[in-house]
Every structure is written in C-alpha cells, then in structure tokens.
Design a protein around this motif. Structure first.
Motif, PDB file in Angstrom:
ATOM      1  N   GLY A 129      -2.502   5.718  -0.457  1.00  0.00           N
ATOM      2  CA  GLY A 129      -3.384   4.633  -0.048  1.00  0.00           C
ATOM      3  C   GLY A 129      -3.666   3.644  -1.164  1.00  0.00           C
ATOM      4  N   LYS A 130      -3.034   3.807  -2.328  1.00  0.00           N
ATOM      5  CA  LYS A 130      -3.254   2.919  -3.471  1.00  0.00           C
ATOM      6  C   LYS A 130      -2.403   1.662  -3.342  1.00  0.00           C
ATOM      7  CE  LYS A 130      -5.830   5.835  -5.802  1.00  0.00           C
ATOM      8  NZ  LYS A 130      -7.150   5.586  -6.327  1.00  0.00           N
TER       9      LYS A 130
ATOM     10  N   ILE B  71       0.861  -1.185   0.000  1.00  0.00           N
ATOM     11  CA  ILE B  71       0.000   0.000   0.000  1.00  0.00           C
ATOM     12  C   ILE B  71       0.899   1.236   0.000  1.00  0.00           C
ATOM     13  CG2 ILE B  71      -1.817   1.280   1.207  1.00  0.00           C
ATOM     14  CD1 ILE B  71      -2.752  -1.484   0.311  1.00  0.00           C
ATOM     15  N   ASP B  72       0.656   2.154  -0.946  1.00  0.00           N
ATOM     16  CA  ASP B  72       1.388   3.421  -0.990  1.00  0.00           C
ATOM     17  C   ASP B  72       0.963   4.242   0.220  1.00  0.00           C
ATOM     18  OD1 ASP B  72       2.026   6.198  -1.516  1.00  0.00           O
ATOM     19  OD2 ASP B  72       2.311   5.658  -3.626  1.00  0.00           O
TER      20      ASP B  72
ATOM     21  N   LEU C 217      14.533  -5.654 -15.484  1.00  0.00           N
ATOM     22  CA  LEU C 217      14.106  -4.261 -15.347  1.00  0.00           C
ATOM     23  C   LEU C 217      12.903  -4.248 -14.417  1.00  0.00           C
ATOM     24  CD1 LEU C 217      14.129  -1.243 -16.205  1.00  0.00           C
ATOM     25  CD2 LEU C 217      12.549  -1.911 -18.041  1.00  0.00           C
ATOM     26  N   PRO C 218      12.951  -3.487 -13.328  1.00  0.00           N
ATOM     27  CA  PRO C 218      11.807  -3.441 -12.420  1.00  0.00           C
ATOM     28  C   PRO C 218      10.603  -2.764 -13.082  1.00  0.00           C
ATOM     29  CG  PRO C 218      13.783  -2.579 -11.355  1.00  0.00           C
ATOM     30  CD  PRO C 218      14.082  -2.714 -12.814  1.00  0.00           C
ATOM     31  N   LEU C 219       9.464  -3.420 -13.009  1.00  0.00           N
ATOM     32  CA  LEU C 219       8.213  -2.890 -13.522  1.00  0.00           C
ATOM     33  C   LEU C 219       7.208  -2.878 -12.374  1.00  0.00           C
ATOM     34  CD1 LEU C 219       8.060  -4.884 -16.879  1.00  0.00           C
ATOM     35  CD2 LEU C 219       8.829  -2.522 -16.546  1.00  0.00           C
ATOM     36  N   GLU C 220       6.380  -1.850 -12.328  1.00  0.00           N
ATOM     37  CA  GLU C 220       5.406  -1.693 -11.248  1.00  0.00           C
ATOM     38  C   GLU C 220       4.003  -1.694 -11.811  1.00  0.00           C
ATOM     39  OE1 GLU C 220       4.152   1.564  -7.783  1.00  0.00           O
ATOM     40  OE2 GLU C 220       5.909   1.933  -9.031  1.00  0.00           O
ATOM     41  N   LEU C 221       3.095  -2.310 -11.089  1.00  0.00           N
ATOM     42  CA  LEU C 221       1.658  -2.222 -11.362  1.00  0.00           C
ATOM     43  C   LEU C 221       1.060  -1.382 -10.259  1.00  0.00           C
ATOM     44  CD1 LEU C 221       0.988  -5.995 -12.070  1.00  0.00           C
ATOM     45  CD2 LEU C 221       1.330  -4.184 -13.763  1.00  0.00           C
ATOM     46  N   TYR C 222       0.375  -0.310 -10.634  1.00  0.00           N
ATOM     47  CA  TYR C 222      -0.194   0.642  -9.673  1.00  0.00           C
ATOM     48  C   TYR C 222      -1.680   0.746  -9.923  1.00  0.00           C
ATOM     49  CZ  TYR C 222      -0.001   4.692  -6.560  1.00  0.00           C
ATOM     50  OH  TYR C 222      -0.153   5.563  -5.487  1.00  0.00           O
ATOM     51  N   GLU C 223      -2.468   0.329  -8.944  1.00  0.00           N
ATOM     52  CA  GLU C 223      -3.918   0.283  -9.121  1.00  0.00           C
ATOM     53  C   GLU C 223      -4.521   1.681  -9.068  1.00  0.00           C
ATOM     54  OE1 GLU C 223      -6.818  -3.191  -7.874  1.00  0.00           O
ATOM     55  OE2 GLU C 223      -6.331  -1.943  -6.155  1.00  0.00           O
ATOM     56  N   ARG C 224      -5.449   1.950  -9.978  1.00  0.00           N
ATOM     57  CA  ARG C 224      -6.118   3.275 -10.022  1.00  0.00           C
ATOM     58  C   ARG C 224      -6.991   3.467  -8.815  1.00  0.00           C
ATOM     59  NH1 ARG C 224      -6.398   5.998 -15.232  1.00  0.00           N
ATOM     60  NH2 ARG C 224      -5.433   4.659 -16.758  1.00  0.00           N
TER      61      ARG C 224
END
Length: 128
Positions: free
Chosen positions: A109-110, A104-105, A121-128
C-alpha cells in the motif's frame, strides 16, 4: 552463515563529472572519499546513503552501455526510502529530472515512483 545489511552498490558511469553532480548535488549524497586510480584511468567516488549504506560510483574509459529495456537479468533497480515523495519529486523536477507517475505498491500500500540517473539506471523512490 549470517549476512548483515547490504554495505554498498557499485555503479559504473559513462561521464564522471555528470554523474558526480547528479548523485551529490541533485540527490544530495555526501562524499565519503574520492580516489583517482591512474593505472585504470578511473575514479572511485564513495557516497554516503543514510547511516549504513554506500554507493561506489566508478568511471572507466568507454564502458559498455547498460541494458535497461526490455528488462534484462541481473540487478533491476536501486530503491531509496523517502519520507515525503512529493517533496523529493519536486526537488528532482527543479533539476529537470523526470519521474514516472506515482504508483501504489499493491502488496504494502506504499507509494513509489521511478526516475533514471544520467546513464538511464532505474532508480526508485519508495515512501516510508
């Protein structure tokens, strides 16, 4: 001076067929154009991300390895917005791509998680 939105990110891969499959088949990105540049012995693959962004995937003979850990100066990772984190994690898992535990950011709070492309290569998934 006014900067608009980012246009693209360039990624150099070590194994073009493996990375092309990862970004197109596993991540589902659409191919805009694919060019072989004979003078450089290099492919350039333009991939559509959303409506206004692109990834340029390059291959070069014998590129040096990327420093991923410990974290080095420069671009840290590439992040993608997703609507449903679990569904994307499930899809990646089906292809054998491991993701980190969901976090959790603390500022927004996401929910988000990280995974890696074939060259780590680091890849991030960030929920809307």
């Amino acid at each position: 001076m006014k900067l608009n939105a980012p246009h693209h990110v360039a990624i150099i891969c070590s194994d073009y067929p493996v990375s092309k499959r990862f970004y197109t088949e596993i991540l589902g990105l659409e191919i805009i154009a694919e060019t072989f540049r004979a003078e450089r012995q290099s492919y350039k693959l333009d991939l559509k991300v959303g409506d206004h962004f692109q990834i340029e995937l390059f291959s070069f003979p014998n590129p040096p390895a990327r420093v991923s850990g410990p974290e080095a100066c420069g671009l840290r990772h590439l992040a993608f917005h997703v609507d449903n984190l679990e569904s994307v994690i499930s899809r990646l898992s089906g292809y054998g791509v491991a993701t980190e535990p969901i976090r959790i950011d603390e500022v927004t709070g996401k929910r988000f998680t990280f995974f890696a492309d074939p060259d780590q290569l680091p890849l991030e998934l960030y929920e809307r």
